[in-house]
Scaffold this motif. Structure first.
Motif, PDB file in Angstrom:
ATOM      1  N   ASN A   1      33.470  44.277  43.183  1.00  0.00           N
ATOM      2  CA  ASN A   1      32.161  44.586  43.769  1.00  0.00           C
ATOM      3  C   ASN A   1      31.998  46.079  44.043  1.00  0.00           C
ATOM      4  O   ASN A   1      31.588  46.487  45.141  1.00  0.00           O
ATOM      5  CB  ASN A   1      31.944  43.776  45.050  1.00  0.00           C
ATOM      6  N   ASN A   2      32.355  46.877  43.036  1.00  0.00           N
ATOM      7  CA  ASN A   2      32.185  48.331  43.089  1.00  0.00           C
ATOM      8  C   ASN A   2      33.021  48.995  44.187  1.00  0.00           C
ATOM      9  O   ASN A   2      32.659  50.059  44.690  1.00  0.00           O
ATOM     10  CB  ASN A   2      30.711  48.708  43.267  1.00  0.00           C
ATOM     11  N   LYS A   3      34.137  48.388  44.520  1.00  0.00           N
ATOM     12  CA  LYS A   3      35.057  48.970  45.480  1.00  0.00           C
ATOM     13  C   LYS A   3      36.484  48.768  44.994  1.00  0.00           C
ATOM     14  O   LYS A   3      36.814  47.724  44.446  1.00  0.00           O
ATOM     15  CB  LYS A   3      34.880  48.329  46.864  1.00  0.00           C
ATOM     16  N   ILE A   4      37.315  49.790  45.178  1.00  0.00           N
ATOM     17  CA  ILE A   4      38.706  49.714  44.746  1.00  0.00           C
ATOM     18  C   ILE A   4      39.548  49.113  45.868  1.00  0.00           C
ATOM     19  O   ILE A   4      39.526  49.592  47.003  1.00  0.00           O
ATOM     20  CB  ILE A   4      39.251  51.098  44.360  1.00  0.00           C
ATOM     21  N   PHE A   5      40.294  48.069  45.509  1.00  0.00           N
ATOM     22  CA  PHE A   5      41.234  47.451  46.438  1.00  0.00           C
ATOM     23  C   PHE A   5      42.646  47.715  45.948  1.00  0.00           C
ATOM     24  O   PHE A   5      42.937  47.599  44.753  1.00  0.00           O
ATOM     25  CB  PHE A   5      40.980  45.944  46.541  1.00  0.00           C
ATOM     26  N   PHE A   6      43.529  48.050  46.881  1.00  0.00           N
ATOM     27  CA  PHE A   6      44.929  48.306  46.573  1.00  0.00           C
ATOM     28  C   PHE A   6      45.727  47.064  46.968  1.00  0.00           C
ATOM     29  O   PHE A   6      45.904  46.784  48.157  1.00  0.00           O
ATOM     30  CB  PHE A   6      45.428  49.539  47.331  1.00  0.00           C
ATOM     31  N   ASN A   7      46.192  46.328  45.966  1.00  0.00           N
ATOM     32  CA  ASN A   7      46.926  45.095  46.203  1.00  0.00           C
ATOM     33  C   ASN A   7      48.370  45.261  45.752  1.00  0.00           C
ATOM     34  O   ASN A   7      48.635  45.621  44.606  1.00  0.00           O
ATOM     35  CB  ASN A   7      46.260  43.934  45.472  1.00  0.00           C
ATOM     36  N   ALA A   8      49.304  44.997  46.676  1.00  0.00           N
ATOM     37  CA  ALA A   8      50.717  45.269  46.431  1.00  0.00           C
ATOM     38  C   ALA A   8      51.425  44.042  45.851  1.00  0.00           C
ATOM     39  O   ALA A   8      51.289  42.929  46.374  1.00  0.00           O
ATOM     40  CB  ALA A   8      51.400  45.697  47.724  1.00  0.00           C
ATOM     41  N   PHE A   9      52.197  44.289  44.775  1.00  0.00           N
ATOM     42  CA  PHE A   9      52.954  43.234  44.109  1.00  0.00           C
ATOM     43  C   PHE A   9      54.402  43.690  43.930  1.00  0.00           C
ATOM     44  O   PHE A   9      54.667  44.882  43.709  1.00  0.00           O
ATOM     45  CB  PHE A   9      52.346  42.910  42.743  1.00  0.00           C
TER      46      PHE A   9
END
Length: 384
Positions: A322-330
């Motif tokens: 939705n036009n936003k950057i999310f930082f998801n940790a793996f």
């Protein structure tokens, strides 16, 4: 010179963060278009305009381009800040405008910027298309290069958080390269010109981020645009905007890229680059992919009935939602991390690992877990 003050006076406050699109920079460029400096030089695959911004009447011609890779936006922000500086009518700005003719392309790949991808809309890496020129964006850059005939090229990029400066344990916040012009990686007059400018920029940056400037690998690849332009006889400088501590939005790194741009042009203007500085350049430690976003050490796990002590690392995946950057940790590595560093490190001191699944960390698993059930880790971060 007070680089901090100059930056703060010219920082473009309307753009920030990692997700920078044409919609963000277009009104800023329009505002800077006081004397027909702004031109549409072509269209992208998806028919979005590609803009150039020209300013300055000097003899030394500088070609700069940013966001060749759509998800590499830090240098775009710094370039806009620098254009603000050139328009501020200060004595220094006027001196540079009288000495240089700047031709900038703030966003070469607007489609990739919108999609937040490295490639363009045809899923082609433009930085591997400098020979075949299969893409409209590649052809536009080559056409401008041939028509403008620059004296220097500034090739502006971002690099991943995995890079450190040698084995120092410090992140490569800014990295440079004078690209090779042949397979043998030889030095000629044009490559040395670029080397000398880099040495000058490094002198300034070391005052602000000591030990956090790296040198990119100079393996030759004629399909890369920097190698191509260097081989065609133009001193070319690759910029790589990297990680600064806790700066995942790259607003601090943005400042140091601005410092580098300004100090590089001052070095050329003052002609302090005539002295060969090959040794100074070679003493900049090479980038080393030895960092992870998170490193967890001395974790106890129950593996097939036996308790063992191990380590593991997690890395952010940047996802556009939705036009936003999310930082998801793996979780990306389990086991020996002796030669690795973490931007965030946590010593579990042999606390037992548990999670909502099978109580054993697995590759590509979301970095959500517990240690002894009293320490919770959510998306890589320890909740205290």
């Amino acid at each position: 010179m007070n680089y901090e003050k100059i930056f703060s006076q010219n920082k473009e406050e309307k753009i920030k963060g990692r997700y920078i699109t044409l919609d963000d920079i277009e009104p800023i460029l329009m505002k800077l278009n006081s004397n027909n400096q702004l031109q549409v030089i072509g269209k992208s695959v998806q028919e979005n305009p590609i803009y150039s911004y020209q300013i300055g009447t000097g003899k030394t011609k500088i070609l700069l381009w940013s966001q060749m890779h759509g998800n590499e936006s830090t240098t775009t922000k710094a370039l806009i800040d620098f254009l603000n500086f050139l328009n501020n009518k200060s004595e220094l700005a006027n001196q540079l405008l009288e000495s240089f003719a700047f031709y900038s392309i703030p966003m070469l790949n607007p489609d990739g910027a919108k999609l937040y991808t490295r490639e363009n809309a045809n899923k082609v890496d433009l930085n591997r298309d400098s020979q075949n020129l299969t893409q409209p964006e590649s052809r536009i850059l080559r056409k401008i290069y041939e028509e403008f005939k620059p004296d220097y090229c500034f090739n502006l990029h971002d690099q991943r958080t995995i890079f450190g400066v040698g084995d120092t344990g410090k992140p490569a916040t800014v990295s440079f390269l004078s690209p090779s012009y042949n397979e043998e990686r030889e030095l000629n007059a044009n490559r040395i010109k670029a080397i000398n400018v880099i040495a000058g920029m490094n002198d300034v940056l070391q005052k602000y981020i000591p030990g956090q400037v790296g040198r990119f690998d100079d393996g030759f690849n004629i399909n890369c645009i920097g190698d191509t332009f260097q081989s065609m006889g133009t001193p070319t400088i690759l910029f790589e905007a990297g990680h600064f501590q806790d700066d995942y939005e790259r607003e601090v790194t943005r400042k140091f890229i601005f410092f580098a741009l300004l100090s590089g042009f001052i070095a050329i203007y003052e002609n302090v680059i005539v002295e060969e500085r090959i040794d100074d350049y070679m003493h900049i430690s090479q980038n080393n992919p030895n960092f992870f976003d998170f490193v967890y050490r001395n974790i106890k796990i129950n593996y097939d009935g036996s308790e063992i002590i191990t380590n593991f690392a997690a890395q952010y995946k940047e996802e556009l939602i939705n036009n936003k950057i999310f930082f998801n940790a793996f979780i990306v590595k389990i086991g020996d991390l002796e030669d690795n560093f973490g931007h965030y490190e946590f010593d579990a001191k042999e606390k037992m690992y548990t999670d909502s699944d099978n109580n054993i960390p697995n590759l590509n698993q979301k970095a959500d877990f517990y240690l002894e059930k009293d320490i919770e880790v959510v998306n890589g971060l320890v909740k205290l």
